[in-house]
Motif scaffolding. Structure first.
Motif, mmCIF file in Angstrom:
data_model
loop_
_atom_site.group_PDB
_atom_site.id
_atom_site.type_symbol
_atom_site.label_atom_id
_atom_site.label_comp_id
_atom_site.label_asym_id
_atom_site.label_seq_id
_atom_site.Cartn_x
_atom_site.Cartn_y
_atom_site.Cartn_z
ATOM 1 N N GLU A 70 1.343 -13.831 0.336
ATOM 2 C CA GLU A 70 1.386 -14.924 0.785
ATOM 3 C C GLU A 70 2.534 -15.888 0.453
ATOM 4 O OE1 GLU A 70 -0.911 -16.673 2.937
ATOM 5 O OE2 GLU A 70 -2.106 -14.888 3.030
ATOM 6 N N ALA A 71 2.733 -15.779 -0.653
ATOM 7 C CA ALA A 71 4.367 -16.679 -1.223
ATOM 8 C C ALA A 71 5.355 -15.842 -0.561
ATOM 9 C CB ALA A 71 4.321 -16.457 -2.694
ATOM 10 N N LEU A 72 5.271 -14.447 -0.276
ATOM 11 C CA LEU A 72 6.473 -14.020 0.252
ATOM 12 C C LEU A 72 6.612 -14.175 1.631
ATOM 13 C CD1 LEU A 72 6.256 -10.262 -1.068
ATOM 14 C CD2 LEU A 72 7.930 -12.005 -1.833
ATOM 15 N N ALA A 73 5.480 -14.223 2.434
ATOM 16 C CA ALA A 73 5.385 -14.694 3.891
ATOM 17 C C ALA A 73 5.849 -16.107 3.981
ATOM 18 C CB ALA A 73 3.949 -14.439 4.741
ATOM 19 N N SER A 74 5.504 -16.761 3.177
ATOM 20 C CA SER A 74 5.863 -18.219 3.033
ATOM 21 C C SER A 74 7.420 -18.436 2.710
ATOM 22 C CB SER A 74 5.381 -19.238 2.314
ATOM 23 O OG SER A 74 3.831 -19.370 2.160
ATOM 24 N N ALA A 75 7.926 -17.848 1.963
ATOM 25 C CA ALA A 75 9.269 -17.823 1.641
ATOM 26 C C ALA A 75 10.079 -17.470 2.908
ATOM 27 C CB ALA A 75 9.811 -16.969 0.509
ATOM 28 N N LEU A 76 9.595 -16.321 3.653
ATOM 29 C CA LEU A 76 10.451 -15.852 4.835
ATOM 30 C C LEU A 76 10.425 -17.015 6.077
ATOM 31 C CD1 LEU A 76 9.297 -12.013 4.712
ATOM 32 C CD2 LEU A 76 11.784 -13.050 4.180
ATOM 33 N N LEU A 77 9.025 -17.357 6.092
ATOM 34 C CA LEU A 77 8.848 -18.354 7.196
ATOM 35 C C LEU A 77 9.824 -19.692 6.807
ATOM 36 C CD1 LEU A 77 5.149 -17.571 8.271
ATOM 37 C CD2 LEU A 77 7.366 -17.050 9.827
ATOM 38 N N GLY A 78 9.751 -20.036 5.559
ATOM 39 C CA GLY A 78 10.230 -21.358 5.248
ATOM 40 C C GLY A 78 11.723 -21.207 5.438
ATOM 41 N N ALA A 79 12.449 -20.172 5.116
ATOM 42 C CA ALA A 79 13.884 -19.886 5.484
ATOM 43 C C ALA A 79 14.083 -20.068 6.633
ATOM 44 C CB ALA A 79 14.324 -18.444 4.805
ATOM 45 N N PHE A 80 13.657 -19.580 7.694
ATOM 46 C CA PHE A 80 13.538 -19.591 9.221
ATOM 47 C C PHE A 80 13.437 -21.161 9.704
ATOM 48 C CE2 PHE A 80 12.014 -19.927 13.431
ATOM 49 C CZ PHE A 80 12.974 -19.286 14.113
ATOM 50 N N TYR A 81 12.176 -21.731 9.182
ATOM 51 C CA TYR A 81 12.064 -23.168 9.572
ATOM 52 C C TYR A 81 13.248 -23.903 9.269
ATOM 53 C CZ TYR A 81 9.003 -27.300 10.598
ATOM 54 O OH TYR A 81 8.830 -28.116 11.083
ATOM 55 N N ALA A 82 13.685 -23.860 7.838
ATOM 56 C CA ALA A 82 14.653 -24.702 7.313
ATOM 57 C C ALA A 82 15.726 -24.490 8.287
ATOM 58 C CB ALA A 82 15.051 -24.365 5.930
ATOM 59 N N ASP A 83 16.352 -23.261 8.794
ATOM 60 C CA ASP A 83 17.520 -23.470 9.622
ATOM 61 C C ASP A 83 17.035 -24.044 11.034
ATOM 62 O OD1 ASP A 83 19.019 -22.110 8.018
ATOM 63 O OD2 ASP A 83 19.090 -20.101 8.893
ATOM 64 N N ALA A 108 0.678 -1.071 -0.014
ATOM 65 C CA ALA A 108 0.160 0.085 -0.009
ATOM 66 C C ALA A 108 0.676 1.111 0.061
ATOM 67 C CB ALA A 108 -0.921 0.040 1.099
ATOM 68 N N GLN A 109 2.167 1.195 0.382
ATOM 69 C CA GLN A 109 2.997 2.492 0.700
ATOM 70 C C GLN A 109 3.754 2.327 -0.563
ATOM 71 O OE1 GLN A 109 5.177 1.622 4.285
ATOM 72 N NE2 GLN A 109 3.520 2.530 5.563
ATOM 73 N N GLY A 110 3.718 1.485 -1.428
ATOM 74 C CA GLY A 110 4.545 1.625 -2.798
ATOM 75 C C GLY A 110 5.964 0.912 -2.469
ATOM 76 N N ASP A 111 6.219 0.145 -1.304
ATOM 77 C CA ASP A 111 7.449 -0.194 -1.001
ATOM 78 C C ASP A 111 7.503 -1.689 -1.833
ATOM 79 O OD1 ASP A 111 8.473 1.658 0.341
ATOM 80 O OD2 ASP A 111 7.590 0.965 2.262
ATOM 81 N N ALA A 164 10.502 -8.230 -5.357
ATOM 82 C CA ALA A 164 9.202 -7.553 -5.385
ATOM 83 C C ALA A 164 9.335 -6.245 -4.965
ATOM 84 C CB ALA A 164 8.399 -8.283 -4.174
ATOM 85 N N SER A 165 10.499 -5.789 -4.678
ATOM 86 C CA SER A 165 10.713 -4.412 -4.156
ATOM 87 C C SER A 165 10.513 -3.336 -5.306
ATOM 88 C CB SER A 165 11.984 -4.179 -3.557
ATOM 89 O OG SER A 165 12.231 -3.138 -3.009
ATOM 90 N N LEU A 166 9.993 -2.304 -5.148
ATOM 91 C CA LEU A 166 10.043 -0.886 -6.099
ATOM 92 C C LEU A 166 11.091 -0.099 -5.827
ATOM 93 C CD1 LEU A 166 6.272 -0.281 -6.218
ATOM 94 C CD2 LEU A 166 7.787 -1.658 -7.775
ATOM 95 N N THR A 167 12.048 -0.423 -4.520
ATOM 96 C CA THR A 167 12.984 0.608 -4.205
ATOM 97 C C THR A 167 14.211 0.014 -4.462
ATOM 98 O OG1 THR A 167 12.970 -0.267 -1.958
ATOM 99 C CG2 THR A 167 11.588 1.882 -2.606
#
Length: 60
Positions: free
Chosen positions: A21-34, A10-13, A57-60
């Motif tokens: 959903e995919a981004l959250a899964s990727a972030l949590l998956g990386a943590f869970y794998a470790d 929403a802020q354009g970041d 996914a970033s615009l900046t």
């Protein structure tokens, strides 16, 4: 986490095409794998992982 990713979109970041959903899964998956590998995250792990996962996914 989903709320934060939605807020970033929403802020354009993040691109409007980014899939929160995919981004959250990727972030949590990386943590869970470790966690399953029974290793402690390295210094700077969170910052590095977020940068790697969100960069496409970033615009900046």
């Amino acid at each position: 986490m989903r709320r934060l990713l939605d807020q970033a979109r929403a802020q354009g970041d993040l691109s409007l095409d980014a899939d929160p959903e995919a981004l959250a899964s990727a972030l949590l998956g990386a943590f869970y794998a470790d966690h399953l590998a029974v290793r402690a995250p390295a210094v700077g792990w969170a910052e590095h992982t977020v940068a790697v996962v969100l960069a496409p996914a970033s615009l900046t």
